[in-house]
Design an enzyme around this catalytic site. Structure first.
Site, mmCIF file in Angstrom:
data_model
loop_
_atom_site.group_PDB
_atom_site.id
_atom_site.type_symbol
_atom_site.label_atom_id
_atom_site.label_comp_id
_atom_site.label_asym_id
_atom_site.label_seq_id
_atom_site.Cartn_x
_atom_site.Cartn_y
_atom_site.Cartn_z
ATOM 1 N N HIS A 130 0.725 -1.035 -0.139
ATOM 2 C CA HIS A 130 0.011 0.010 0.063
ATOM 3 C C HIS A 130 0.813 1.306 -0.071
ATOM 4 O O HIS A 130 1.998 1.175 0.248
ATOM 5 C CB HIS A 130 -0.831 -0.130 1.283
ATOM 6 N N ASP A 162 2.886 -4.471 7.964
ATOM 7 C CA ASP A 162 2.121 -3.602 7.839
ATOM 8 C C ASP A 162 0.727 -4.816 8.047
ATOM 9 O O ASP A 162 0.407 -5.438 7.043
ATOM 10 C CB ASP A 162 1.947 -2.951 6.541
ATOM 11 N N GLN A 191 -4.577 -4.998 6.927
ATOM 12 C CA GLN A 191 -5.522 -5.677 6.017
ATOM 13 C C GLN A 191 -5.801 -7.075 6.788
ATOM 14 O O GLN A 191 -6.843 -7.750 6.714
ATOM 15 C CB GLN A 191 -4.998 -6.237 4.561
ATOM 16 N N LYS A 222 -10.488 -0.687 9.947
ATOM 17 C CA LYS A 222 -10.754 -1.877 9.233
ATOM 18 C C LYS A 222 -11.014 -3.208 10.105
ATOM 19 O O LYS A 222 -11.541 -4.074 9.668
ATOM 20 C CB LYS A 222 -9.432 -2.066 8.373
ATOM 21 N N CYS A 228 -4.759 1.970 -3.980
ATOM 22 C CA CYS A 228 -3.553 2.475 -3.121
ATOM 23 C C CYS A 228 -2.419 1.727 -3.299
ATOM 24 O O CYS A 228 -1.412 1.395 -2.469
ATOM 25 C CB CYS A 228 -3.630 2.705 -1.616
HETATM 26 N N1 PMP Z 1 -1.725 -0.671 4.603
HETATM 27 C C1 PMP Z 1 -2.681 -1.611 4.177
HETATM 28 C C2 PMP Z 1 -2.546 -2.872 3.719
HETATM 29 C C3 PMP Z 1 -3.968 -0.934 4.126
HETATM 30 O O1 PMP Z 1 -4.937 -1.843 3.613
HETATM 31 C C4 PMP Z 1 -4.283 0.222 4.559
HETATM 32 C C5 PMP Z 1 -5.648 0.852 4.408
HETATM 33 N N2 PMP Z 1 -6.587 0.564 3.328
HETATM 34 C C6 PMP Z 1 -3.371 1.174 4.859
HETATM 35 C C7 PMP Z 1 -1.887 0.375 4.994
HETATM 36 C C8 PMP Z 1 -3.538 2.338 5.337
HETATM 37 O O2 PMP Z 1 -3.996 2.237 6.414
HETATM 38 P P1 PMP Z 1 -4.842 3.808 7.018
HETATM 39 O O3 PMP Z 1 -5.417 4.401 5.813
HETATM 40 O O4 PMP Z 1 -5.960 3.492 7.973
HETATM 41 O O5 PMP Z 1 -3.732 4.676 7.781
#
Ligand code: PMP
Length: 407
Positions: free
Chosen positions: A124, A201, A204, A227, A365
């Protein structure tokens, strides 16, 4: 073991009764954010009805009670990921802020010119850009591990990237774009062998798999509340206590100090050293309630049900002509990402929306991943244990309808 009762679980999520464009809502955008159970909504509302007050300022009963709820949530999260100590749980605004915190504190202190940071092509943007910024600031190099054509993390390529120059490996636990599970149980010890630290990270992963940071032996683990059935604006950075203690603070202000004077300011102990300013108290309490909610279940059973949904959706997808699943023939969790020959993903998304079906379309993203796979984007149905096979039937009926419009 009792049979998993999805109809009963759906009653916990009031939004699932909503109509969208006059149709029953089919919510399959859980990768973007999850819906909230009544117990989380109640915990937040009750905080404002009964307890609203600032924390750690306690000269009065309400503030003491707010502080107690706030710190109880920290212990819940500690147990949720099996951290060794509550001091290892830092509240942040989300995964993005957790990763930026590590980049700008640990990273500024430990990454120097000529060092290498390894990430993967599957990341991401929030696990890419903070490291690019750090590399610009320090003269270090960012190395992305290749992705295989089926969307899998390329372990052999990872091994060939590792060297004594590697100071940090930062990879996702599960890809939000494809649902592919990365082999972090192998990645972490391999990184440690060359003396690198490891950040996972887990944005997910947190709602879908059981996390044990001690067993994983990762140095940092980041995830977001929203999430995993909690509000937006709250996230977690887990770090090993000895590493966090040696990191300089990031944001300066109230809460994070011990004594402030114009001669010399000293900093608070963990975890407060990294929590400057009045925190998002309602969201912390909401996250505590979300952990309570998840732990009411046998989490293996939840994961198995989600896999059953994914298998069902995958076999339905395979029957649609011109549909190609992106991220296949490997271990996956709860995400079905695909493209359809001759149909623009965004157009498909709009036609599905007209039928009350919420999916996400685009690059999720993860633009470097899309370019590595030579696609513009995908249609992503990200499932959760409150989804049903009937909803998956609706999704594919909707897709066939879209195909007949667009082809
Ligand atoms: N990493 C991953 C794998 C994600 O799925 C997400 C959110 N879709 C993020 C980072 C970023 O998270 P946040 O926007 O809640 O900071």
């Amino acid at each position: 073991l009792q049979q998993f009762d999805v109809d009963k679980v759906r009653l916990d999520f009031p939004i699932l009764n909503e109509k969208v464009h006059g149709q029953d809502l089919v919510y399959m955008d859980n990768g973007a954010t999850s819906q909230k159970p009544q117990s989380v909504i109640d915990a937040i509302a009750n905080f404002y009805y009964q307890t609203n007050s600032n924390v750690h300022r306690g000269a009065h009963a309400l503030s003491d009670h707010a502080t107690q709820l706030f710190e109880e949530a920290r212990v819940k999260v500690q147990h949720f990921i099996n951290a060794n100590s509550r001091k290892e749980i830092i509240w942040t605004r989300g995964t993005t802020e957790s990763i930026n915190l590590v980049a700008q504190t640990w990273g500024r202190q430990n990454i120097h010119q000529g060092d290498e940071i390894i990430i993967s092509t599957l990341e991401h943007h929030s696990n890419i850009v903070p490291w690019q910024m750090l590399c610009e600031q320090t003269g270090a190099t960012l190395i992305p591990v290749e992705v295989k054509a089926n969307g899998q993390f390329d372990l052999a390529n990872f091994k060939s990237c590792l060297s004594s120059k590697t100071k940090l490996v930062s990879v996702g636990h599960i890809s939000n774009a494809l649902g592919v599970i990365n082999p972090i149980e192998q990645i972490i010890p391999l990184a440690h062998e060359v003396g690198a630290k490891v950040l996972i990270d887990g944005a997910q992963a947190a709602p879908h798999v059981i996390i044990d940071v001690q067993k994983l032996n990762c140095d940092f683990y980041a995830f977001s509340g929203h999430k995993m059935f909690a509000p937006t604006g709250i996230g977690v950075l887990y770090g090993k206590e000895d590493i966090l203690s040696n990191m300089p603070p990031w944001h300066g202000g109230g809460e994070m100090i011990e004594v402030v004077s114009f001669e010399k300011t000293t900093y608070n102990q963990l975890p407060y050293k990294f929590e400057a300013g009045t925190p998002n108290i309602e969201a912390v309490i909401g996250l505590g309630a979300a952990v309570d909610y998840l732990e009411k279940f046998d989490r293996k059973q939840l994961a198995n049900y989600e896999l059953e949904l994914l298998d069902y959706a995958t076999s339905k997808a395979q029957q649609i002509s011109g549909l190609k699943i992106i991220g296949s023939d490997c271990e996956k969790a709860s995400v079905l990402s695909f493209i359809i020959e001759g149909c623009h993903s965004q157009d498909v998304g709009m036609i599905l929306d007209q039928q009350g079906i919420a999916v996400r379309t685009g690059h999720h993203c993860a633009m470097p991943l899309m370019s590595a796979l030579n696609i513009n984007g995908t249609i992503r149905a990200s499932l959760c244990f409150y989804n049903t096979k009937q909803e998956i039937d609706k999704l594919f009926a909707g897709i066939e309808k879209a195909q007949s419009f667009l082809n």
